[in-house]
Design a protein around this motif. Structure first.
Motif, mmCIF file in Angstrom:
data_model
loop_
_atom_site.group_PDB
_atom_site.id
_atom_site.type_symbol
_atom_site.label_atom_id
_atom_site.label_comp_id
_atom_site.label_asym_id
_atom_site.label_seq_id
_atom_site.Cartn_x
_atom_site.Cartn_y
_atom_site.Cartn_z
ATOM 1 N N GLU A 146 0.825 -1.206 0.000
ATOM 2 C CA GLU A 146 0.000 0.000 0.000
ATOM 3 C C GLU A 146 0.858 1.255 0.000
ATOM 4 O O GLU A 146 0.571 2.221 -0.714
ATOM 5 C CB GLU A 146 -0.915 0.000 1.237
ATOM 6 N N HIS A 168 2.266 1.771 -3.438
ATOM 7 C CA HIS A 168 1.267 2.325 -4.353
ATOM 8 C C HIS A 168 1.044 3.813 -4.086
ATOM 9 O O HIS A 168 0.916 4.612 -5.024
ATOM 10 C CB HIS A 168 -0.056 1.573 -4.204
ATOM 11 N N GLU A 169 1.003 4.193 -2.795
ATOM 12 C CA GLU A 169 0.835 5.609 -2.458
ATOM 13 C C GLU A 169 2.030 6.428 -2.925
ATOM 14 O O GLU A 169 1.878 7.548 -3.428
ATOM 15 C CB GLU A 169 0.642 5.764 -0.946
#
Length: 330
Positions: A128, A131-132
Protein backbone atom coordinates in the motif's frame (compact mmCIF):
# COMPACT_ATOMS: atom_id res chain seq x y z
CA UNK A 1 -21.13 -41.37 -2.45
CA UNK A 2 -21.56 -39.44 0.82
CA UNK A 3 -19.01 -36.80 1.65
CA UNK A 4 -17.10 -36.85 4.92
CA UNK A 5 -18.17 -34.17 7.40
CA UNK A 6 -15.60 -31.64 8.56
CA UNK A 7 -14.06 -32.65 11.85
CA UNK A 8 -13.43 -29.48 13.88
CA UNK A 9 -11.31 -31.02 16.58
CA UNK A 10 -8.40 -29.30 18.32
CA UNK A 11 -5.82 -30.55 15.82
CA UNK A 12 -7.76 -29.40 12.75
CA UNK A 13 -8.27 -25.97 14.29
CA UNK A 14 -4.54 -25.67 14.99
CA UNK A 15 -3.76 -26.61 11.37
CA UNK A 16 -6.22 -24.01 10.07
CA UNK A 17 -4.82 -21.29 12.34
CA UNK A 18 -1.25 -22.10 11.34
CA UNK A 19 -2.17 -22.06 7.64
CA UNK A 20 -3.80 -18.64 8.02
CA UNK A 21 -0.76 -17.17 9.79
CA UNK A 22 -2.93 -16.23 12.76
CA UNK A 23 -1.57 -15.58 16.26
CA UNK A 24 -4.03 -16.06 19.15
CA UNK A 25 -4.17 -13.83 22.22
CA UNK A 26 -6.21 -13.44 25.36
CA UNK A 27 -6.34 -10.40 27.64
CA UNK A 28 -7.46 -10.36 31.26
CA UNK A 29 -9.01 -6.91 31.45
CA UNK A 30 -8.78 -6.81 35.26
CA UNK A 31 -5.16 -7.92 35.76
CA UNK A 32 -3.93 -6.60 32.34
CA UNK A 33 -2.18 -9.95 31.72
CA UNK A 34 -1.74 -11.06 28.12
CA UNK A 35 -1.39 -14.66 26.96
CA UNK A 36 -0.54 -15.70 23.40
CA UNK A 37 0.17 -18.83 21.42
CA UNK A 38 3.64 -19.66 20.12
CA UNK A 39 3.21 -17.57 16.96
CA UNK A 40 2.12 -14.57 19.03
CA UNK A 41 5.18 -14.67 21.27
CA UNK A 42 7.42 -14.99 18.22
CA UNK A 43 5.63 -12.11 16.46
CA UNK A 44 6.24 -9.77 19.39
CA UNK A 45 9.67 -11.26 20.22
CA UNK A 46 8.61 -11.90 23.80
CA UNK A 47 10.05 -14.87 25.77
CA UNK A 48 7.35 -17.45 26.30
CA UNK A 49 6.56 -18.30 29.90
CA UNK A 50 7.19 -14.85 31.37
CA UNK A 51 4.12 -12.91 32.55
CA UNK A 52 3.23 -10.38 29.86
CA UNK A 53 1.13 -7.29 30.43
CA UNK A 54 -0.33 -4.93 27.91
CA UNK A 55 2.27 -2.31 28.90
CA UNK A 56 5.05 -4.79 28.06
CA UNK A 57 3.71 -5.08 24.53
CA UNK A 58 3.12 -1.32 24.33
CA UNK A 59 6.86 -0.74 24.72
CA UNK A 60 7.32 -2.48 21.36
CA UNK A 61 4.68 -0.42 19.54
CA UNK A 62 5.96 2.34 17.27
CA UNK A 63 6.00 5.63 19.24
CA UNK A 64 3.79 7.29 16.62
CA UNK A 65 1.10 4.60 17.11
CA UNK A 66 1.43 3.88 20.84
CA UNK A 67 -1.12 6.32 22.27
CA UNK A 68 -3.60 5.50 19.52
CA UNK A 69 -3.36 1.76 20.21
CA UNK A 70 -3.66 2.19 23.99
CA UNK A 71 -6.77 4.31 23.54
CA UNK A 72 -8.23 1.84 21.05
CA UNK A 73 -7.74 -1.19 23.30
CA UNK A 74 -9.29 0.65 26.22
CA UNK A 75 -12.25 1.63 24.05
CA UNK A 76 -12.89 -1.93 22.85
CA UNK A 77 -14.82 -2.69 26.02
CA UNK A 78 -17.43 -0.18 24.87
CA UNK A 79 -17.56 -1.46 21.28
CA UNK A 80 -20.42 -3.78 20.38
CA UNK A 81 -19.32 -6.30 17.77
CA UNK A 82 -16.07 -6.89 15.94
CA UNK A 83 -13.20 -4.39 15.87
CA UNK A 84 -9.89 -4.16 14.05
CA UNK A 85 -6.87 -1.89 14.44
CA UNK A 86 -3.62 -1.80 12.46
CA UNK A 87 -0.39 -0.51 13.97
CA UNK A 88 3.39 -0.78 13.75
CA UNK A 89 5.77 -2.52 16.13
CA UNK A 90 9.57 -2.28 16.22
CA UNK A 91 11.55 -5.49 16.68
CA UNK A 92 15.37 -5.25 16.45
CA UNK A 93 15.12 -2.01 14.41
CA UNK A 94 12.72 -3.73 12.00
CA UNK A 95 9.23 -2.30 11.58
CA UNK A 96 6.36 -4.75 11.31
CA UNK A 97 2.69 -4.01 10.74
CA UNK A 98 0.23 -5.84 13.01
CA UNK A 99 -3.52 -6.11 12.69
CA UNK A 100 -5.29 -6.80 16.01
CA UNK A 101 -8.84 -8.15 15.76
CA UNK A 102 -11.42 -9.19 18.31
CA UNK A 103 -14.94 -8.67 19.63
CA UNK A 104 -15.69 -5.77 21.96
CA UNK A 105 -18.29 -5.23 24.68
CA UNK A 106 -17.94 -6.58 28.22
CA UNK A 107 -20.77 -9.02 27.56
CA UNK A 108 -18.42 -10.95 25.27
CA UNK A 109 -15.84 -11.49 28.01
CA UNK A 110 -15.38 -15.06 29.20
CA UNK A 111 -14.64 -14.96 32.93
CA UNK A 112 -13.20 -11.47 32.54
CA UNK A 113 -11.00 -12.44 29.56
CA UNK A 114 -11.17 -10.98 26.04
CA UNK A 115 -9.99 -13.01 23.06
CA UNK A 116 -8.71 -12.06 19.64
CA UNK A 117 -6.03 -12.57 17.01
CA UNK A 118 -2.92 -10.84 15.68
CA UNK A 119 -2.03 -10.90 11.99
CA UNK A 120 1.28 -9.86 10.48
CA UNK A 121 0.17 -7.55 7.64
CA UNK A 122 3.60 -6.08 6.89
CA UNK A 123 3.59 -7.21 3.26
CA UNK A 124 0.19 -5.69 2.57
CA UNK A 125 1.10 -2.38 4.23
CA UNK A 126 4.38 -2.16 2.33
CA UNK A 127 2.50 -2.73 -0.93
CA UNK A 128 0.00 0.00 0.00
CA UNK A 129 2.84 2.40 0.85
CA UNK A 130 4.49 1.56 -2.48
CA UNK A 131 1.27 2.32 -4.35
CA UNK A 132 0.83 5.61 -2.46
CA UNK A 133 4.45 6.57 -3.18
CA UNK A 134 4.01 5.77 -6.87
CA UNK A 135 0.75 7.72 -7.05
CA UNK A 136 2.36 10.69 -5.31
CA UNK A 137 5.38 10.60 -7.60
CA UNK A 138 3.22 10.39 -10.71
CA UNK A 139 1.11 13.32 -9.49
CA UNK A 140 4.25 15.33 -8.79
CA UNK A 141 5.75 14.57 -12.21
CA UNK A 142 2.52 15.38 -14.05
CA UNK A 143 2.19 18.73 -12.23
CA UNK A 144 5.82 19.58 -13.02
CA UNK A 145 5.40 18.69 -16.69
CA UNK A 146 2.18 20.69 -16.97
CA UNK A 147 3.89 23.70 -15.38
CA UNK A 148 6.84 23.35 -17.78
CA UNK A 149 4.51 22.94 -20.78
CA UNK A 150 2.59 26.04 -19.74
CA UNK A 151 5.80 28.06 -19.47
CA UNK A 152 7.09 26.81 -22.82
CA UNK A 153 3.78 27.70 -24.45
CA UNK A 154 4.08 31.28 -23.22
CA UNK A 155 7.72 31.53 -24.36
CA UNK A 156 6.92 30.08 -27.80
CA UNK A 157 3.97 32.44 -28.25
CA UNK A 158 6.22 35.46 -27.63
CA UNK A 159 9.11 34.34 -29.83
CA UNK A 160 7.04 33.46 -32.93
CA UNK A 161 4.75 35.43 -35.23
CA UNK A 162 2.49 32.74 -36.70
CA UNK A 163 0.57 29.76 -35.34
CA UNK A 164 2.59 27.43 -37.55
CA UNK A 165 5.92 28.74 -36.24
CA UNK A 166 4.67 28.46 -32.68
CA UNK A 167 3.50 24.86 -33.23
CA UNK A 168 6.86 23.83 -34.70
CA UNK A 169 8.86 25.50 -31.93
CA UNK A 170 6.66 24.25 -29.09
CA UNK A 171 6.54 20.72 -30.50
CA UNK A 172 10.33 20.63 -30.72
CA UNK A 173 10.77 21.72 -27.11
CA UNK A 174 8.17 19.27 -25.81
CA UNK A 175 9.72 16.45 -27.86
CA UNK A 176 13.10 17.19 -26.26
CA UNK A 177 11.51 16.92 -22.83
CA UNK A 178 9.86 13.65 -23.84
CA UNK A 179 13.16 12.11 -24.97
CA UNK A 180 14.83 13.18 -21.73
CA UNK A 181 12.09 11.68 -19.56
CA UNK A 182 12.05 8.45 -21.58
CA UNK A 183 15.72 8.03 -20.74
CA UNK A 184 15.42 8.70 -17.01
CA UNK A 185 14.88 5.45 -15.12
CA UNK A 186 14.57 4.53 -11.41
CA UNK A 187 17.84 3.71 -9.66
CA UNK A 188 18.04 0.50 -7.59
CA UNK A 189 17.33 0.71 -3.89
CA UNK A 190 14.84 3.60 -4.18
CA UNK A 191 17.69 6.07 -4.75
CA UNK A 192 15.75 8.23 -7.19
CA UNK A 193 15.97 8.49 -10.96
CA UNK A 194 18.94 9.06 -13.24
CA UNK A 195 20.26 8.79 -16.78
CA UNK A 196 23.86 8.72 -17.93
CA UNK A 197 25.02 12.13 -19.12
CA UNK A 198 26.48 10.79 -22.38
CA UNK A 199 23.32 8.88 -23.23
CA UNK A 200 21.17 11.90 -22.49
CA UNK A 201 23.22 14.26 -24.70
CA UNK A 202 23.36 11.76 -27.57
CA UNK A 203 19.63 11.01 -27.50
CA UNK A 204 18.75 14.71 -27.38
CA UNK A 205 21.00 15.54 -30.35
CA UNK A 206 20.23 12.51 -32.52
CA UNK A 207 17.18 14.11 -34.27
CA UNK A 208 19.46 16.79 -35.69
CA UNK A 209 21.42 14.28 -37.76
CA UNK A 210 19.96 11.95 -40.36
CA UNK A 211 22.22 9.03 -39.43
CA UNK A 212 22.05 9.44 -35.67
CA UNK A 213 24.40 10.81 -33.03
CA UNK A 214 27.35 8.54 -33.79
CA UNK A 215 27.72 9.01 -37.57
CA UNK A 216 30.59 11.45 -37.11
CA UNK A 217 28.87 14.77 -37.65
CA UNK A 218 28.00 15.11 -34.00
CA UNK A 219 30.55 13.79 -31.50
CA UNK A 220 29.85 13.38 -27.79
CA UNK A 221 32.59 12.80 -25.21
CA UNK A 222 31.48 13.59 -21.67
CA UNK A 223 32.22 12.05 -18.24
CA UNK A 224 30.31 8.96 -17.23
CA UNK A 225 27.98 10.26 -14.56
CA UNK A 226 24.32 10.26 -13.62
CA UNK A 227 21.82 13.02 -14.30
CA UNK A 228 18.77 13.31 -12.04
CA UNK A 229 15.21 13.75 -13.23
CA UNK A 230 15.01 17.50 -12.56
CA UNK A 231 18.41 18.22 -14.14
CA UNK A 232 17.50 16.10 -17.19
CA UNK A 233 14.50 18.34 -17.83
CA UNK A 234 16.58 21.53 -17.63
CA UNK A 235 19.45 20.09 -19.67
CA UNK A 236 17.03 18.91 -22.35
CA UNK A 237 15.69 22.43 -22.80
CA UNK A 238 19.20 23.94 -22.92
CA UNK A 239 20.56 21.47 -25.49
CA UNK A 240 17.42 21.74 -27.60
CA UNK A 241 17.78 25.54 -27.78
CA UNK A 242 21.48 25.31 -28.68
CA UNK A 243 20.80 22.68 -31.35
CA UNK A 244 17.89 24.66 -32.80
CA UNK A 245 20.05 27.78 -33.09
CA UNK A 246 22.83 25.72 -34.68
CA UNK A 247 20.37 24.25 -37.17
CA UNK A 248 19.15 27.74 -38.11
CA UNK A 249 22.38 29.73 -38.10
CA UNK A 250 25.35 27.58 -37.12
CA UNK A 251 27.27 24.42 -37.93
CA UNK A 252 24.25 22.14 -38.24
CA UNK A 253 22.85 24.39 -40.98
CA UNK A 254 25.73 23.39 -43.32
CA UNK A 255 26.47 19.94 -44.73
CA UNK A 256 30.13 20.35 -43.77
CA UNK A 257 29.38 21.53 -40.24
CA UNK A 258 30.31 19.47 -37.19
CA UNK A 259 29.47 19.68 -33.52
CA UNK A 260 31.63 18.47 -30.62
CA UNK A 261 30.17 18.18 -27.13
CA UNK A 262 32.88 17.48 -24.57
CA UNK A 263 33.02 17.67 -20.81
CA UNK A 264 35.00 17.37 -17.63
CA UNK A 265 34.06 17.00 -13.98
CA UNK A 266 35.52 18.49 -10.82
CA UNK A 267 34.67 18.23 -7.15
CA UNK A 268 31.96 20.91 -7.28
CA UNK A 269 31.27 21.62 -10.96
CA UNK A 270 30.73 19.79 -14.23
CA UNK A 271 31.79 21.59 -17.41
CA UNK A 272 30.17 20.89 -20.78
CA UNK A 273 31.68 22.56 -23.86
CA UNK A 274 29.62 22.91 -27.06
CA UNK A 275 31.95 23.56 -30.03
CA UNK A 276 30.76 24.16 -33.61
CA UNK A 277 32.97 23.97 -36.72
CA UNK A 278 32.49 24.24 -40.48
CA UNK A 279 29.35 26.32 -40.53
CA UNK A 280 28.73 29.84 -41.73
CA UNK A 281 30.56 32.73 -40.10
CA UNK A 282 28.79 33.64 -36.90
CA UNK A 283 28.45 36.97 -35.17
CA UNK A 284 27.25 37.74 -31.65
CA UNK A 285 23.57 38.63 -31.50
CA UNK A 286 22.62 42.24 -30.94
CA UNK A 287 20.59 43.15 -27.89
CA UNK A 288 19.65 40.95 -24.95
CA UNK A 289 18.71 37.94 -27.08
CA UNK A 290 15.39 36.26 -27.69
CA UNK A 291 13.13 34.30 -25.39
CA UNK A 292 14.94 31.07 -26.20
CA UNK A 293 18.23 32.55 -25.05
CA UNK A 294 16.59 33.77 -21.85
CA UNK A 295 15.16 30.28 -21.29
CA UNK A 296 18.67 28.82 -21.57
CA UNK A 297 20.13 31.31 -19.08
CA UNK A 298 17.24 30.76 -16.67
CA UNK A 299 17.56 26.96 -16.85
CA UNK A 300 21.35 26.94 -16.37
CA UNK A 301 21.48 29.48 -13.55
CA UNK A 302 18.31 28.41 -11.78
CA UNK A 303 17.71 24.67 -12.08
CA UNK A 304 21.34 23.67 -12.73
CA UNK A 305 22.97 26.16 -10.37
CA UNK A 306 25.59 27.17 -12.92
CA UNK A 307 26.50 29.66 -15.63
CA UNK A 308 26.74 29.81 -19.42
CA UNK A 309 29.38 31.56 -21.49
CA UNK A 310 29.37 32.22 -25.27
CA UNK A 311 32.53 32.64 -27.37
CA UNK A 312 31.44 33.95 -30.78
CA UNK A 313 34.43 32.69 -32.76
CA UNK A 314 34.15 33.33 -36.55
CA UNK A 315 34.85 29.60 -37.13
CA UNK A 316 31.91 28.60 -34.96
CA UNK A 317 30.36 29.43 -31.64
CA UNK A 318 31.77 27.84 -28.47
CA UNK A 319 29.35 27.54 -25.56
CA UNK A 320 30.64 26.61 -22.11
CA UNK A 321 28.17 25.32 -19.52
CA UNK A 322 29.29 25.15 -15.92
CA UNK A 323 26.86 23.11 -13.84
CA UNK A 324 26.79 22.48 -10.12
CA UNK A 325 27.60 18.78 -9.64
CA UNK A 326 25.07 18.27 -6.86
CA UNK A 327 22.34 19.96 -8.92
CA UNK A 328 23.13 17.70 -11.88
CA UNK A 329 22.35 14.64 -9.79
CA UNK A 330 18.92 15.91 -8.68
Amino acid sequence: MPTSPLLWNADSLRYAIRAAGVALWSWNVETDLFAMDERGYALWAVPRGDPVKFEDLSARIHPADRDRVRAAFTATRAIVGAYEIDFRIIIDNEIRWISARGIGDDSNLQQGIAYGIFLDVTGRKQAEEGHELLAGEMSHRVKNLLAIASGLTQISSRSTTTAKEMAVELTGRLSALGRAHDLVRPLPGHQGHAALLGDLVSILLSPYEDMGAFSGRIRVAVPRMGVGEGAATALALVLHELATNSLKYGALSAETGTLDVSGSSGEEDVTIVWTEHGGPTVEPPSGAGGYGSRLVVRSVSGQLGGAIDYNWSPEGVIVTLRINASKLAN
